[in-house]
Motif scaffolding. Structure first.
Motif, short mmCIF file in Angstrom:
data_model
loop_
_atom_site.label_atom_id
_atom_site.label_comp_id
_atom_site.label_asym_id
_atom_site.label_seq_id
_atom_site.Cartn_x
_atom_site.Cartn_y
_atom_site.Cartn_z
N ARG A 3 3.83 3.89 6.97
CA ARG A 3 3.21 3.48 5.71
C ARG A 3 1.90 3.15 5.80
O ARG A 3 1.65 1.94 6.52
CB ARG A 3 4.30 2.47 4.88
CG ARG A 3 3.31 2.05 3.57
CD ARG A 3 4.23 0.93 2.87
NE ARG A 3 5.69 1.79 2.65
CZ ARG A 3 6.55 0.92 2.41
NH1 ARG A 3 6.71 -0.24 2.46
NH2 ARG A 3 7.85 1.47 1.89
N LEU A 4 0.98 3.59 5.18
CA LEU A 4 -0.57 3.16 5.25
C LEU A 4 -0.90 2.71 3.89
O LEU A 4 -0.62 3.49 3.02
CB LEU A 4 -1.39 4.49 5.65
CG LEU A 4 -1.00 5.29 7.06
CD1 LEU A 4 -1.93 6.17 6.97
CD2 LEU A 4 -1.38 4.22 8.05
N VAL A 5 -1.43 1.49 4.03
CA VAL A 5 -1.84 0.92 2.68
C VAL A 5 -3.25 0.56 2.62
O VAL A 5 -3.77 0.03 3.66
CB VAL A 5 -1.37 -0.39 2.31
CG1 VAL A 5 -1.81 -1.19 1.14
CG2 VAL A 5 0.33 -0.44 2.50
N PHE A 6 -4.05 0.99 1.80
CA PHE A 6 -5.53 1.28 1.80
C PHE A 6 -6.10 -0.04 0.69
O PHE A 6 -5.59 -0.36 -0.26
CB PHE A 6 -6.05 2.70 1.39
CG PHE A 6 -5.78 3.68 2.38
CD1 PHE A 6 -6.61 3.77 3.33
CD2 PHE A 6 -4.45 4.54 2.15
CE1 PHE A 6 -6.27 4.79 4.17
CE2 PHE A 6 -4.12 5.38 2.80
CZ PHE A 6 -4.73 5.61 4.21
N ASP A 7 -7.25 -0.37 1.08
CA ASP A 7 -7.96 -1.37 0.18
C ASP A 7 -7.71 -0.63 -1.20
O ASP A 7 -8.04 0.62 -1.47
CB ASP A 7 -9.46 -1.32 0.35
CG ASP A 7 -9.77 -1.91 1.42
OD1 ASP A 7 -8.85 -2.81 2.08
OD2 ASP A 7 -10.96 -1.91 1.95
N GLY A 8 -7.63 -1.63 -2.34
CA GLY A 8 -7.24 -0.91 -3.54
C GLY A 8 -5.72 -0.71 -3.98
O GLY A 8 -5.38 -0.27 -5.26
N GLY A 9 -5.01 -0.74 -2.94
CA GLY A 9 -3.76 -0.51 -3.19
C GLY A 9 -2.91 0.81 -3.09
O GLY A 9 -1.69 1.19 -2.91
N ALA A 10 -4.17 1.56 -2.80
CA ALA A 10 -3.34 3.11 -2.55
C ALA A 10 -2.53 3.25 -1.24
O ALA A 10 -2.72 2.52 -0.33
CB ALA A 10 -4.50 4.11 -2.50
N ARG A 11 -1.26 4.18 -1.34
CA ARG A 11 -0.61 4.09 -0.25
C ARG A 11 -0.36 5.66 0.03
O ARG A 11 -0.40 6.53 -0.61
CB ARG A 11 0.73 3.47 -0.70
CG ARG A 11 0.75 2.16 -0.95
CD ARG A 11 2.10 1.52 -1.19
NE ARG A 11 2.81 2.28 -2.31
CZ ARG A 11 4.07 1.99 -2.68
NH1 ARG A 11 4.72 1.15 -1.86
NH2 ARG A 11 4.58 2.61 -3.72
N VAL A 12 -0.07 5.96 1.51
CA VAL A 12 0.35 6.90 1.97
C VAL A 12 1.59 6.84 2.67
O VAL A 12 1.64 5.93 3.78
CB VAL A 12 -0.71 7.71 2.98
CG1 VAL A 12 0.00 8.92 3.49
CG2 VAL A 12 -1.93 7.98 2.07
#
Length: 59
Positions: A3-12
């Motif tokens: 699980r990758l969580v990016f700035d702004g809350g987007a996830r992959v």
């Protein structure tokens, strides 16, 4: 699962399929500023960018 969580809350999220020899990739994003239309457009744009990047990585 990765699980990758990016700035702004987007996830992959990436996981192996349980029944087939392939990876499953799930992408989501949200936006909190602007009108409903602007938030949807921003979230859709973020998902499109992440999808393009993931396609390069897993292709």
């Amino acid at each position: 699962m990765l699980r990758l969580v990016f700035d702004g809350g987007a996830r992959v999220m990436v996981r192996p399929s349980g029944t087939e020899p392939k990876l499953k990739v799930y992408i989501d994003a949200a936006a909190t500023e602007g009108s409903m239309r602007e938030r949807r457009a921003a979230a859709s744009e973020a998902v499109a960018r992440l999808e393009a990047g993931m396609r390069e990585l897993v292709a």
